[in-house]
Design an enzyme around this catalytic site. Structure first.
Site, PDB file in Angstrom:
ATOM      1  N   TYR A  51       0.831  -1.218   0.000  1.00  0.00           N
ATOM      2  CA  TYR A  51       0.000   0.000   0.000  1.00  0.00           C
ATOM      3  C   TYR A  51       0.862   1.263   0.000  1.00  0.00           C
ATOM      4  O   TYR A  51       0.369   2.362  -0.247  1.00  0.00           O
ATOM      5  CB  TYR A  51      -0.981   0.022   1.196  1.00  0.00           C
ATOM      6  CG  TYR A  51      -1.931  -1.151   1.257  1.00  0.00           C
ATOM      7  CD1 TYR A  51      -2.152  -1.958   0.140  1.00  0.00           C
ATOM      8  CD2 TYR A  51      -2.618  -1.473   2.427  1.00  0.00           C
ATOM      9  CE1 TYR A  51      -3.011  -3.054   0.195  1.00  0.00           C
ATOM     10  CE2 TYR A  51      -3.490  -2.563   2.485  1.00  0.00           C
ATOM     11  CZ  TYR A  51      -3.667  -3.348   1.364  1.00  0.00           C
ATOM     12  OH  TYR A  51      -4.512  -4.421   1.419  1.00  0.00           O
ATOM     13  N   LYS A  76       1.143  -7.428   5.659  1.00  0.00           N
ATOM     14  CA  LYS A  76       1.190  -8.530   4.680  1.00  0.00           C
ATOM     15  C   LYS A  76       2.527  -8.590   3.953  1.00  0.00           C
ATOM     16  O   LYS A  76       3.070  -7.543   3.554  1.00  0.00           O
ATOM     17  CB  LYS A  76       0.054  -8.358   3.661  1.00  0.00           C
ATOM     18  CG  LYS A  76      -1.294  -8.109   4.332  1.00  0.00           C
ATOM     19  CD  LYS A  76      -2.429  -7.899   3.371  1.00  0.00           C
ATOM     20  CE  LYS A  76      -3.641  -7.355   4.118  1.00  0.00           C
ATOM     21  NZ  LYS A  76      -3.800  -5.899   3.995  1.00  0.00           N
ATOM     22  N   HIS A 107       0.299 -11.999   1.282  1.00  0.00           N
ATOM     23  CA  HIS A 107      -0.686 -11.147   0.608  1.00  0.00           C
ATOM     24  C   HIS A 107      -1.389 -11.848  -0.551  1.00  0.00           C
ATOM     25  O   HIS A 107      -2.601 -11.698  -0.744  1.00  0.00           O
ATOM     26  CB  HIS A 107       0.001  -9.867   0.123  1.00  0.00           C
ATOM     27  CG  HIS A 107      -0.916  -8.706  -0.020  1.00  0.00           C
ATOM     28  ND1 HIS A 107      -0.536  -7.417   0.253  1.00  0.00           N
ATOM     29  CD2 HIS A 107      -2.211  -8.624  -0.417  1.00  0.00           C
ATOM     30  CE1 HIS A 107      -1.561  -6.595   0.043  1.00  0.00           C
ATOM     31  NE2 HIS A 107      -2.580  -7.308  -0.369  1.00  0.00           N
TER      32      HIS A 107
HETATM   33  N1  LIG Z   1      -5.632  -8.655   1.032  1.00  0.00           N
HETATM   34  C1  LIG Z   1      -5.921  -8.012  -0.083  1.00  0.00           C
HETATM   35  O1  LIG Z   1      -5.497  -8.386  -1.189  1.00  0.00           O
HETATM   36  C2  LIG Z   1      -6.803  -6.819  -0.011  1.00  0.00           C
HETATM   37  C3  LIG Z   1      -7.391  -6.330  -1.192  1.00  0.00           C
HETATM   38  C4  LIG Z   1      -8.239  -5.235  -1.082  1.00  0.00           C
HETATM   39  C5  LIG Z   1      -8.460  -4.658   0.156  1.00  0.00           C
HETATM   40  N2  LIG Z   1      -7.843  -5.130   1.281  1.00  0.00           N
HETATM   41  C6  LIG Z   1      -8.056  -4.491   2.610  1.00  0.00           C
HETATM   42  O2  LIG Z   1      -9.452  -4.281   2.818  1.00  0.00           O
HETATM   43  C7  LIG Z   1      -9.696  -2.889   2.998  1.00  0.00           C
HETATM   44  C8  LIG Z   1     -11.049  -2.489   2.457  1.00  0.00           C
HETATM   45  O3  LIG Z   1     -11.191  -2.743   1.087  1.00  0.00           O
HETATM   46  P1  LIG Z   1     -11.156  -1.580  -0.031  1.00  0.00           P
HETATM   47  O4  LIG Z   1     -10.260  -0.506   0.403  1.00  0.00           O
HETATM   48  O5  LIG Z   1     -10.903  -2.266  -1.324  1.00  0.00           O
HETATM   49  O6  LIG Z   1     -12.614  -1.035  -0.119  1.00  0.00           O
HETATM   50  P2  LIG Z   1     -13.975  -0.813   0.723  1.00  0.00           P
HETATM   51  O7  LIG Z   1     -13.696  -0.713   2.163  1.00  0.00           O
HETATM   52  O8  LIG Z   1     -14.947  -1.822   0.221  1.00  0.00           O
HETATM   53  O9  LIG Z   1     -14.454   0.593   0.141  1.00  0.00           O
HETATM   54  C9  LIG Z   1     -13.714   1.769   0.296  1.00  0.00           C
HETATM   55  C10 LIG Z   1     -14.421   2.870  -0.491  1.00  0.00           C
HETATM   56  O10 LIG Z   1     -15.711   3.114   0.085  1.00  0.00           O
HETATM   57  C11 LIG Z   1     -15.769   4.465   0.542  1.00  0.00           C
HETATM   58  N3  LIG Z   1     -16.516   4.432   1.811  1.00  0.00           N
HETATM   59  C12 LIG Z   1     -16.075   4.068   3.035  1.00  0.00           C
HETATM   60  N4  LIG Z   1     -17.051   4.093   3.953  1.00  0.00           N
HETATM   61  C13 LIG Z   1     -18.158   4.514   3.306  1.00  0.00           C
HETATM   62  C14 LIG Z   1     -19.496   4.746   3.710  1.00  0.00           C
HETATM   63  N5  LIG Z   1     -19.890   4.576   4.970  1.00  0.00           N
HETATM   64  N6  LIG Z   1     -20.375   5.175   2.767  1.00  0.00           N
HETATM   65  C15 LIG Z   1     -19.994   5.354   1.486  1.00  0.00           C
HETATM   66  N7  LIG Z   1     -18.738   5.152   1.040  1.00  0.00           N
HETATM   67  C16 LIG Z   1     -17.824   4.725   1.936  1.00  0.00           C
HETATM   68  C17 LIG Z   1     -14.349   4.927   0.685  1.00  0.00           C
HETATM   69  O11 LIG Z   1     -14.242   6.323   0.484  1.00  0.00           O
HETATM   70  P3  LIG Z   1     -13.640   7.324   1.621  1.00  0.00           P
HETATM   71  O12 LIG Z   1     -12.286   6.826   2.011  1.00  0.00           O
HETATM   72  O13 LIG Z   1     -13.605   8.639   0.917  1.00  0.00           O
HETATM   73  O14 LIG Z   1     -14.628   7.276   2.756  1.00  0.00           O
HETATM   74  C18 LIG Z   1     -13.664   4.171  -0.461  1.00  0.00           C
HETATM   75  O15 LIG Z   1     -13.871   4.836  -1.699  1.00  0.00           O
HETATM   76  C19 LIG Z   1      -8.499  -2.246   2.259  1.00  0.00           C
HETATM   77  O16 LIG Z   1      -8.365  -0.878   2.567  1.00  0.00           O
HETATM   78  C20 LIG Z   1      -7.389  -3.133   2.695  1.00  0.00           C
HETATM   79  O17 LIG Z   1      -6.980  -2.826   4.017  1.00  0.00           O
HETATM   80  C21 LIG Z   1      -7.041  -6.217   1.217  1.00  0.00           C
END
Ligand SMILES: NC(=O)c1ccc[n+]([C@@H]2O[C@H](COP(=O)([O-])OP(=O)(O)OC[C@H]3O[C@@H](n4cnc5c(N)ncnc54)[C@H](OP(=O)(O)O)[C@@H]3O)[C@@H](O)[C@H]2O)c1
Length: 309
Positions: A51, A76, A107
């Site tokens: 990240y 990770k 990861h």
């Molecule tokens: N292991 C892996 O390969 C892997 C892959 C993907 C993700 N991850 C982990 O999982 C976490 C979450 O997944 P993600 O970042 O892909 O996406 P997510 O949490 O599904 O969505 C994040 C998006 O939603 C918005 N958001 C957050 N809360 C909200 C709400 N209450 N209402 C409306 N919009 C909202 C955020 O914008 P704002 O920030 O502007 O609020 C951002 O654009 C990652 O950050 C990471 O730590 C791990």
């Protein structure tokens, strides 16, 4: 019904059910987001070397004033570090400014071979990712077990592992992974993978619970209808879904209002959980996070049959 605030890992350690995601949280934003989240009550942060923001995540932890031992911190191993897990871990510990992690994950079950094209995402001359398909993931896990025994990581696990990969790992593991962190939401409920993991005491962690950037799943009419019924925002249903199912959830936000609202969970009735569990099998199945590694990661049955819980 009150929802659990924590789950128990197969190590016996408690893990907070909701953690703050940090992927795509930009430097300059993530430090404030982490500090705010911890002051607001979060005790679980999900980070990763790839990240590119672990220094700021660590600064946010310091800014919060919350003692390190009260925080569940995950990071990770990146794909270029499979041959030397201890070295990958040291980079992350240094960047975060901590001397241990609560959870360290592989990861991806993908080894990338470093070259001069890019420090973390090396490509071949033809532009494809420099993947080493001959690399045995069991060797990476053997090294994960070794760093676990040093005490620098309190638990070890995997991310993005499908059942065939886990079945292969099972042949030689001496430490059962504590966690499998995968994309998980009502459009990708991964019923079969969950069942396989739960039978072996592996906890699932839901990433991209809102559908990642812009939270696209929140606008699905079926999710909105359930949110209307409970008089909450769709995001609250999408986040609460996992804790109601017994999985950890990792919503990402850099907005103080959303960081705060995302940890307030709703208890969802069984009939509505059944609706959410069945959406994918009714034609809505969708995987959002599909990096171009150039081969099948074995998630062929990724939405599986409808299962009632
Ligand atoms: N292991 C892996 O390969 C892997 C892959 C993907 C993700 N991850 C982990 O999982 C976490 C979450 O997944 P993600 O970042 O892909 O996406 P997510 O949490 O599904 O969505 C994040 C998006 O939603 C918005 N958001 C957050 N809360 C909200 C709400 N209450 N209402 C409306 N919009 C909202 C955020 O914008 P704002 O920030 O502007 O609020 C951002 O654009 C990652 O950050 C990471 O730590 C791990």
């Amino acid at each position: 019904m009150s929802l659990p605030t924590h789950f128990t890992l197969n190590t016996g350690a408690k893990i907070p059910a909701v953690g703050l995601g940090t992927w795509k949280s930009k430097p300059g934003e993530v430090r404030k987001a982490v500090a705010f989240a911890l002051k607001d009550g979060y005790r679980h942060i999900d980070a990763a070397l790839i990240y590119g923001n672990e220094v700021e995540v660590g600064q946010g932890i310091v800014d919060s004033g919350v003692p390190r031992e009260e925080i569940f911190l995950t990071s990770k191993l990146w794909n270029t570090d499979h041959p030397d897990v201890a070295a990958g871990l040291e980079k992350t510990l240094k960047d975060l400014g901590v001397d241990y992690l609560d959870l360290y994950l592989i990861h991806w079950p993908v080894r990338l071979v470093p070259n001069d094209s890019h420090p973390l995402l090396p490509v071949n001359p033809d532009g494809t990712r420099a993947v080493d398909r001959s690399w045995d993931m069991k060797e990476t896990w053997r090294q994960m077990e070794a760093v676990y025994k040093t005490g620098k990581v309190k638990a070890i696990g995997v991310a993005n592992w499908s059942t065939p990969y886990l079945e292969d790992l099972e042949k030689s593991w001496t430490v059962v992974p504590a966690v499998n962190q995968v994309e998980l939401h009502p459009l990708l409920p991964q019923h079969d993978l969950r069942e396989w993991c739960h039978k072996r005491g592996i906890l699932l962690e839901a990433y991209s619970p809102l559908g990642s950037t812009g939270a696209p799943i929140a606008s699905d009419p079926a999710i909105q209808a359930i949110a209307d019924k409970y008089k909450v925002a769709p995001a609250a249903i999408l986040i609460s879904y996992h804790v109601n199912r017994g999985d950890v959830v990792l919503p990402k936000s850099v907005s103080e209002g959303r960081i705060s609202s995302n940890r307030h969970l709703v208890s969802i009735d069984k009939e509505d959980l059944d609706v959410l569990n069945g959406l994918a099998a009714q034609g809505k199945a969708k995987r959002i996070n599909t990096p171009l590694w150039g081969f099948d990661l074995g998630f062929a049955d990724w939405y599986g049959p409808i299962k009632k819980e």
